[in-house]
Design an enzyme around this catalytic site. Structure first.
Site, PDB file in Angstrom:
ATOM      1  CB  CYS A   1      11.228 -36.622  20.013  1.00 52.38           C
ATOM      2  SG  CYS A   1      11.132 -38.271  19.269  1.00 52.38           S
TER       3      CYS A   1
ATOM      4  CG  HIS B   1      17.078 -29.888  37.292  1.00 53.68           C
ATOM      5  ND1 HIS B   1      16.997 -29.682  38.661  1.00 53.68           N
ATOM      6  CD2 HIS B   1      18.338 -30.339  37.057  1.00 53.68           C
ATOM      7  CE1 HIS B   1      18.159 -29.988  39.217  1.00 53.68           C
ATOM      8  NE2 HIS B   1      18.987 -30.383  38.268  1.00 53.68           N
TER       9      HIS B   1
END
Length: 248
Positions: A130, A122
């Site tokens: 980005c 996760h």
């Protein structure tokens, strides 16, 4: 399925060539003081989950999202690994690459305990990436605190905003192909402190069952939602159970 307190069963004897898949969830980090996201009122540290942990929340107010994760970073900087994290790091030293440690947690407590081969399905709290999915830059280490929209850093490659390197609701967890390969070849599947309610991780034990070879063990303070799929549920705090769980 056997459901007992942890002290009623002997340690798990891991053979010299056997592979162990360990999945850890929020319960192991909660024992170190990390807040969990599933609360009765649907809030996560006073925030609605969809506001701070979804692409929609990011696009609606990236400042709120970054403030939330900056607060989580500040909290994570103050906590230490517990005995369960340490025991898994010691197990890695003995098994080396025969242990595959996969965590649903984004904190660095496994690494702080000494684990060197951790897959964060996760994402990682202390990394950014980005927001532009087509940008070629890789996630980077980041301990910054960004409390306003104006403070959000920009990508040096394309000038898009940098977002937390976290898998939000509605996004695909990381490295699922590798996880599937490890599930297919493990001899032991151990889940520690996971509720059995969050998919796809909650489905790993069923995937292991489909291969028909691995022993499936759950460790946690109470039965998980998917308890029926395990061979044993050893009930107790991870910090008490895990240090005496393995015999190698």
């Amino acid at each position: 399925m056997v459901v007992v307190t942890y002290d009623k069963l002997p340690p798990l004897t891991i053979g010299p060539h056997e592979r162990v898949f360990v999945l850890t969830g929020a319960g192991i980090s909660a024992e170190s003081g990390i807040s969990t996201f599933r609360d009765k009122d649907g809030l996560w540290e006073r925030h609605r989950i969809e506001d701070v942990a979804s692409p929609g929340g990011w696009h609606a107010d990236a400042g709120v999202v970054w403030r939330f994760y900056s607060e989580r970073r500040a909290q994570a900087e103050t906590v230490l690994p517990n005995a369960a994290h340490v025991a898994l790091a010691e197990l890695e030293q003995r098994l080396e690459n025969r242990l595959f440690l996969c965590t649903q947690n984004v904190d660095p407590l496994h690494e702080r305990a000494g684990s060197r081969r951790v897959l964060h399905m996760h994402g990682e709290l202390f990394k950014t990436r980005c927001e532009n999915a087509y940008c070629s830059t890789s996630p980077r280490e980041d301990h910054g605190v960004y409390m306003t929209k104006e403070e959000i850093p920009r990508c040096g490659e394309c000038d898009a905003r940098l977002r937390p390197h976290i898998c939000w609701f509605g996004e695909m967890p990381f490295d699922m192909d590798r996880i599937a390969r490890e599930l297919a070849r493990c001899d032991w599947f151990i889940t520690i402190g996971s509720s059995g309610a969050v998919y796809p991780a909650a489905g790993f034990v069923e995937e292991v069952r489909s291969h028909g070879r691995a022993r499936k063990i759950y460790v946690g303070p109470e039965r998980p939602d998917n308890a029926a799929h395990f061979d044993e549920c050893r009930l107790g705090r991870a910090g008490e159970v895990v240090p005496v769980l393995f015999s190698v």
